[in-house]
Design a protein around this motif. Structure first.
Motif, PDB file in Angstrom:
ATOM      1  N   SER A  96       0.823  -1.209   0.000  1.00  0.00           N
ATOM      2  CA  SER A  96       0.000   0.000   0.000  1.00  0.00           C
ATOM      3  C   SER A  96       0.856   1.256   0.000  1.00  0.00           C
ATOM      4  O   SER A  96       0.405   2.321  -0.437  1.00  0.00           O
ATOM      5  N   ILE A  97       2.098   1.146   0.491  1.00  0.00           N
ATOM      6  CA  ILE A  97       2.995   2.308   0.496  1.00  0.00           C
ATOM      7  C   ILE A  97       3.690   2.448  -0.854  1.00  0.00           C
ATOM      8  O   ILE A  97       3.682   3.526  -1.470  1.00  0.00           O
ATOM      9  N   TYR A  98       4.322   1.369  -1.320  1.00  0.00           N
ATOM     10  CA  TYR A  98       4.996   1.356  -2.635  1.00  0.00           C
ATOM     11  C   TYR A  98       4.496   0.118  -3.379  1.00  0.00           C
ATOM     12  O   TYR A  98       4.960  -0.995  -3.120  1.00  0.00           O
ATOM     13  N   PRO A  99       3.538   0.295  -4.307  1.00  0.00           N
ATOM     14  CA  PRO A  99       2.965  -0.881  -4.976  1.00  0.00           C
ATOM     15  C   PRO A  99       3.944  -1.512  -5.967  1.00  0.00           C
ATOM     16  O   PRO A  99       4.844  -0.853  -6.517  1.00  0.00           O
ATOM     17  N   ASN A 100       3.748  -2.811  -6.143  1.00  0.00           N
ATOM     18  CA  ASN A 100       4.432  -3.572  -7.192  1.00  0.00           C
ATOM     19  C   ASN A 100       5.960  -3.512  -7.072  1.00  0.00           C
ATOM     20  O   ASN A 100       6.668  -3.344  -8.067  1.00  0.00           O
ATOM     21  N   VAL A 101       6.447  -3.627  -5.887  1.00  0.00           N
ATOM     22  CA  VAL A 101       7.893  -3.670  -5.673  1.00  0.00           C
ATOM     23  C   VAL A 101       8.291  -5.143  -5.525  1.00  0.00           C
ATOM     24  O   VAL A 101       7.709  -5.880  -4.734  1.00  0.00           O
TER      25      VAL A 101
ATOM     26  N   PRO B  23      21.289  -0.420 -11.980  1.00  0.00           N
ATOM     27  CA  PRO B  23      20.027  -0.690 -11.275  1.00  0.00           C
ATOM     28  C   PRO B  23      19.286   0.616 -11.015  1.00  0.00           C
ATOM     29  O   PRO B  23      19.884   1.694 -10.946  1.00  0.00           O
ATOM     30  N   LYS B  24      17.998   0.488 -10.842  1.00  0.00           N
ATOM     31  CA  LYS B  24      17.163   1.667 -10.634  1.00  0.00           C
ATOM     32  C   LYS B  24      16.610   1.677  -9.212  1.00  0.00           C
ATOM     33  O   LYS B  24      16.517   0.650  -8.553  1.00  0.00           O
ATOM     34  N   VAL B  25      16.224   2.842  -8.821  1.00  0.00           N
ATOM     35  CA  VAL B  25      15.724   3.061  -7.462  1.00  0.00           C
ATOM     36  C   VAL B  25      14.247   2.695  -7.403  1.00  0.00           C
ATOM     37  O   VAL B  25      13.452   3.130  -8.243  1.00  0.00           O
ATOM     38  N   GLU B  26      13.906   1.871  -6.417  1.00  0.00           N
ATOM     39  CA  GLU B  26      12.498   1.602  -6.158  1.00  0.00           C
ATOM     40  C   GLU B  26      11.890   2.705  -5.289  1.00  0.00           C
ATOM     41  O   GLU B  26      10.828   3.236  -5.604  1.00  0.00           O
ATOM     42  N   PHE B  27      12.571   3.067  -4.208  1.00  0.00           N
ATOM     43  CA  PHE B  27      12.085   4.149  -3.353  1.00  0.00           C
ATOM     44  C   PHE B  27      13.239   4.589  -2.447  1.00  0.00           C
ATOM     45  O   PHE B  27      14.207   3.841  -2.223  1.00  0.00           O
TER      46      PHE B  27
ATOM     47  N   ARG C 274      19.886   7.043   1.232  1.00  0.00           N
ATOM     48  CA  ARG C 274      19.873   5.584   1.234  1.00  0.00           C
ATOM     49  C   ARG C 274      18.598   5.123   0.543  1.00  0.00           C
ATOM     50  O   ARG C 274      17.487   5.510   0.928  1.00  0.00           O
ATOM     51  N   VAL C 275      18.775   4.263  -0.480  1.00  0.00           N
ATOM     52  CA  VAL C 275      17.668   3.874  -1.346  1.00  0.00           C
ATOM     53  C   VAL C 275      17.576   2.347  -1.396  1.00  0.00           C
ATOM     54  O   VAL C 275      18.528   1.626  -1.080  1.00  0.00           O
ATOM     55  N   TYR C 276      16.384   1.894  -1.814  1.00  0.00           N
ATOM     56  CA  TYR C 276      16.185   0.471  -2.088  1.00  0.00           C
ATOM     57  C   TYR C 276      16.118   0.302  -3.597  1.00  0.00           C
ATOM     58  O   TYR C 276      15.324   0.962  -4.275  1.00  0.00           O
ATOM     59  N   LEU C 277      16.962  -0.602  -4.117  1.00  0.00           N
ATOM     60  CA  LEU C 277      17.089  -0.799  -5.562  1.00  0.00           C
ATOM     61  C   LEU C 277      16.254  -1.994  -6.010  1.00  0.00           C
ATOM     62  O   LEU C 277      15.957  -2.898  -5.225  1.00  0.00           O
ATOM     63  N   ASN C 278      15.936  -1.988  -7.290  1.00  0.00           N
ATOM     64  CA  ASN C 278      15.209  -3.133  -7.852  1.00  0.00           C
ATOM     65  C   ASN C 278      16.192  -4.179  -8.365  1.00  0.00           C
ATOM     66  O   ASN C 278      17.395  -3.939  -8.496  1.00  0.00           O
TER      67      ASN C 278
END
Length: 457
Positions: free
Chosen positions: A246-251, A427-431, A447-451
């Protein structure tokens, strides 16, 4: 006196008759001898009287009456009370000699009470009671008053001892207060010298290392609050995957537990919202930006607020000043992060009234960790606005290619791209989990979370 005289007179009388009997015996022997030699006719003496002296009877002591017993009883009780009080006071501080003396005195008075009991309770008939040496009525009153004086004296001594002890504690506290005030004055002078613009000390204090250290402390406090919130969600039956979606869909998370990074991102970005405004989203605290405010004044005020807030307990600050800016900041941020729907699932309607949903309450299990997190955010914000120029905050949108200059992966040793994996694209950033900062010309990475981390993790 009469009794002694009667005994003496009786003794002398017996001795006198004993001597007469001896002389009469000797005369009888001589007469009998004469009779044997020359018997003569027996002569009878008439008209002689024998007087027998008897001693006077011993005087009987007077029986004790109740008018004498009652004062003696009260005098003995007051004596025991005084002795027992002295026994108690001798234990603090411990005085062995005084303890033994008071113990012997108390035991003697108990024995006296026991004698009175056995004499006047076990023998109800006055004629059958054994006579006890009771004091007179006036002597008993005098003894009772003396015992009361000794009791009061022991109480006064104990109170005086307590007063002396309190005076010593007060003197020690006054000395400690003087030492603290002297230390505070020294720190105040050092702070004045450090914050004086002519000496250039402000720039030395406001270094990049200082800001980075405070930022790391803030991130640790945010992580602790996130763990408390996640544990509460799990106990309440929440599905963390659905909450993260619900916060970041489809991760596509590399591991099932990585969904917690979405919740951490939600908390961090929510708390850092409005960090680029001088009032930290408080409309009545100077508005947004620093237009119309002298830079040196703004820096000095922010630095003073940073130091003052760092030395206080945030929980005591809110309870003591519920209308201060920091309390308003906590209330607003809590309302943004924890909406009423979340609270109702955590505690139910029985926890507190519906009118209190969405407000920060001291009875909430999240109260203390949230206030500590908000305090760290508030302190970091005041430090950021003490720099010239003020520290800037930034975050990366989802889908942005990873840059090692501005970004850092929240998952350690996860950035493995290029020739290592035969990939041509970054790689790209998810959020964004934790935002980044610009301190002058220096960048503190966000600091990021990558896909697509499943191969790297």
């Amino acid at each position: 006196m009469l009794q002694k005289f009667a005994l003496a007179f009786k003794t002398k009388t017996i001795e006198f008759f004993a001597e007469d009997e001896e002389e009469e015996g000797e005369e009888r022997e001589s007469i009998s001898a004469a009779v044997d030699l020359d018997p003569v006719p027996e002569e009878i003496i008439t008209g002689q009287r024998v007087v027998v002296l008897k001693p006077d009877p011993l005087p009987q002591p007077p029986q004790a009456d109740p008018e004498t017993l009652i004062p003696a009883l009260f005098a003995t009780l007051s004596s025991f009370q005084a002795a027992y009080l002295h026994l108690q006071t001798a234990h603090s501080p411990l005085l062995p000699d005084a303890v033994r003396s008071a113990d012997r005195t108390a035991v003697s008075h108990l024995r006296r009470l026991s004698d009175l009991k056995h004499s006047y309770l076990q023998n109800p008939s006055p004629s059958s009671r054994p006579v006890l040496p009771l004091s007179s009525h006036l002597q008993a009153q005098v003894q009772e008053n003396q015992n009361l004086l000794r009791t009061f004296d022991a109480v006064v001594n104990q109170l005086q001892s307590d007063i002396d002890k309190k005076d010593a504690e007060a003197a020690a506290l006054r000395q400690r207060l003087r030492d603290i005030e002297e230390a505070n004055s020294k720190l105040a002078r050092r702070l004045d010298r450090a914050c004086a613009p002519p000496d250039g000390k402000v720039e030395a204090l406001l270094s990049i290392g200082v800001f980075d250290s405070v930022l790391k402390d803030t991130c640790r406090v945010v992580h602790r609050f996130a763990r408390c919130l996640v544990d509460l969600m799990k106990r309440s039956g929440w599905d963390l995957d659905l909450a993260a979606n619900s916060i970041y869909p489809n991760v596509d998370y590399a591991k099932p537990g990585h969904c917690r990074y979405a919740i951490l991102s939600y908390i961090c970005l929510g708390m850092f919202g409005g960090f680029d405004s001088a009032g930290f989203c408080l409309e009545d605290s100077g508005g947004v930006g620093s237009d119309g405010i002298d830079v040196s004044t703004r820096r000095m005020n922010s630095l003073v607020q940073f130091i003052e807030h760092s030395t206080v307990d945030p929980l005591e600050l809110i309870s003591g000043s519920p209308s201060c800016d920091f309390a308003k900041f906590c209330e607003r941020k809590y309302h943004q992060l924890i909406h009423p729907g979340m609270e109702s699932t955590f505690w139910g309607d029985s926890y507190h009234g519906e009118s209190m949903w969405g407000s920060l309450q001291s009875s909430s299990p999240l109260y203390e960790p949230f206030v500590n997190m908000a305090s760290s955010m508030w302190t970091l914000h005041k430090l950021a606005w003490a720099y010239d120029p003020a520290v800037e905050i930034f975050q990366v949108a989802g889908g942005t290619e990873f840059s090692m200059v501005y970004m850092e992966s929240i998952v350690r040793r996860a950035v493995m791209f290029g020739s290592d994996h035969g990939k041509k694209s970054r790689p790209k950033v998810e959020f964004t989990v934790v935002p980044g900062f610009r301190v002058g010309k220096t960048v503190i990475q966000c600091r990021v979370y990558l896909n697509d981390l499943k191969e790297a993790v």
